[in-house]
Design a protein around this motif. Structure first.
Motif, mmCIF file in Angstrom:
data_model
loop_
_atom_site.group_PDB
_atom_site.id
_atom_site.type_symbol
_atom_site.label_atom_id
_atom_site.label_comp_id
_atom_site.label_asym_id
_atom_site.label_seq_id
_atom_site.Cartn_x
_atom_site.Cartn_y
_atom_site.Cartn_z
ATOM 1 N N ALA A 1 45.006 31.240 34.963
ATOM 2 C CA ALA A 1 44.303 31.370 36.171
ATOM 3 C C ALA A 1 43.305 30.234 35.863
ATOM 4 O O ALA A 1 43.104 29.393 36.834
ATOM 5 C CB ALA A 1 43.498 32.632 36.077
ATOM 6 N N ALA B 1 45.057 35.504 32.356
ATOM 7 C CA ALA B 1 43.639 34.768 32.224
ATOM 8 C C ALA B 1 43.499 33.281 32.102
ATOM 9 O O ALA B 1 42.902 32.463 32.799
ATOM 10 C CB ALA B 1 42.528 35.489 31.712
ATOM 11 N N SER C 1 47.737 26.601 44.939
ATOM 12 C CA SER C 1 47.015 27.768 45.699
ATOM 13 C C SER C 1 48.374 28.866 45.372
ATOM 14 O O SER C 1 47.765 30.141 45.164
ATOM 15 C CB SER C 1 46.923 27.271 46.856
ATOM 16 N N PHE D 1 48.410 30.156 42.058
ATOM 17 C CA PHE D 1 47.275 30.788 41.555
ATOM 18 C C PHE D 1 47.357 32.281 42.054
ATOM 19 O O PHE D 1 46.962 33.500 41.483
ATOM 20 C CB PHE D 1 45.895 30.267 42.138
ATOM 21 N N SER D 2 47.742 32.675 43.179
ATOM 22 C CA SER D 2 47.736 33.731 44.150
ATOM 23 C C SER D 2 48.929 34.633 43.232
ATOM 24 O O SER D 2 48.600 35.810 43.043
ATOM 25 C CB SER D 2 48.289 33.811 45.582
ATOM 26 N N ASN E 1 49.777 34.433 40.145
ATOM 27 C CA ASN E 1 49.208 34.702 39.014
ATOM 28 C C ASN E 1 48.270 35.770 38.991
ATOM 29 O O ASN E 1 48.296 36.706 38.053
ATOM 30 C CB ASN E 1 48.562 33.656 38.353
ATOM 31 N N ALA E 2 47.542 35.898 40.034
ATOM 32 C CA ALA E 2 46.410 36.726 40.335
ATOM 33 C C ALA E 2 47.026 38.097 40.473
ATOM 34 O O ALA E 2 46.763 39.393 39.949
ATOM 35 C CB ALA E 2 45.461 36.640 41.394
ATOM 36 N N TYR F 1 48.348 39.461 37.206
ATOM 37 C CA TYR F 1 47.225 39.983 36.599
ATOM 38 C C TYR F 1 46.713 41.416 36.791
ATOM 39 O O TYR F 1 46.973 42.363 36.111
ATOM 40 C CB TYR F 1 45.998 39.129 36.791
ATOM 41 N N ASP F 2 47.053 41.682 38.267
ATOM 42 C CA ASP F 2 46.693 42.974 38.940
ATOM 43 C C ASP F 2 47.819 43.749 38.476
ATOM 44 O O ASP F 2 47.356 45.126 38.019
ATOM 45 C CB ASP F 2 46.467 42.925 40.200
#
Lengths: 136, 129
Positions: free
Chosen positions: B23, B20, B98, B101-102, B104-105, B108-109
């Motif tokens: 992000a 987080a 970008s 970020f993707s 990293n997301a 996270y998931d």
């Protein structure tokens, strides 16, 4: 929670890009504005972006702020048109100093950056939604 | 089976917090893509996770001991090395940020999924059916 902070950061980016888009729109629409002196001629507007940290010792959350809107100081185009109603004593009219091609690329860049920030916001929203669904 | 309830999620609770934070950092990079003199920042995720996890490395057993991590809970922010220099001193590469970020997301998931399946298995153990 730091995920909430992303909305502030991306939101600041979006509003800064909106300001940039607005000034670009003014520049483009005034590209052919005519005046009868150098001082009255339309000068292109450009926003000044600056990074704003939430806390000085913690540089994680860095939002964008438009601190100023400055005028393009290059001299405006002078055109000899004695029949023009706005012409000065010597028969010159003063056009804006807006470079239409520059403005167009500025507009594309602003819209791309805006989209990217919007995408970040959407992805963050999904991340938070999944976090809320934890254990279901 | 774990002994206490405080570490049933293992490394993933800590990983989620760091993801987080990262992000937020990457979002700031993207937001500042057009700010003159802004330098893109990032963290070394592996090192940060190791730092945040007190079980790894040297243990602090005495008040006089200095923190083995050295960062004392603060993230060690690094500067991204730009692929191409920019005339206004900005080092943000929008496409790279970008992509990061993707990625990293997605991680996270992944951590969330691990936590969810842990909750599910504990629930089925509790229910016993």
């Amino acid at each position: 929670m730091s995920l909430f902070e992303i909305f502030n950061v991306a939101g600041s980016g979006m509003s800064a890009q909106t300001v940039r888009m607005t000034t670009t729109a003014s520049n483009l629409s005034n590209a052919d504005t005519v005046a009868n002196s150098e001082a009255e001629a339309y000068h292109g507007l450009h926003p000044v972006f600056q990074t704003q940290y939430k806390k000085a010792n913690d540089q994680i959350s860095a939002s964008v702020q438009v601190t100023d809107i400055v005028e393009n100081q290059t001299p405006s185009r002078k055109q000899y048109q004695p029949s023009h109603p706005m012409a000065d004593k010597e028969g010159y009219v003063y056009l804006s100093n807006v470079n239409v091609i520059e403005s167009m690329t500025d507009m594309i860049s602003a819209s791309r950056s805006f989209e990217m920030n919007a995408r970040v916001m959407n992805m963050t929203k999904q991340m938070m939604q999944r976090t809320l669904d934890m254990g279901k | 089976m774990t002994n206490g309830l405080d570490n049933i999620f293992g490394v993933h609770a800590q990983a989620l917090r760091l993801r987080a934070k990262r992000a937020e950092l990457l979002a700031a990079n993207i937001a500042n893509a057009d700010t003159p003199n802004f330098k893109a920042r990032d963290i070394d995720f592996k090192a940060a996770l190791k730092d945040a996890n007190p079980k790894e490395g040297i243990a602090k057993t005495h008040v006089g001991h200095i923190n083995p991590g050295g960062s004392q809970g603060k993230l060690n922010l690094l500067y991204r090395i730009p692929v191409q220099s920019n005339i206004d001193g900005n080092t943000v590469d929008l496409h790279r940020e970008s992509a990061e970020f993707s990625e990293n997301a997605l991680h996270y998931d992944a951590s969330l999924n691990f936590i969810n399946s842990r909750i599910r298995s504990l629930m089925s153990a509790l229910k016993g059916d």
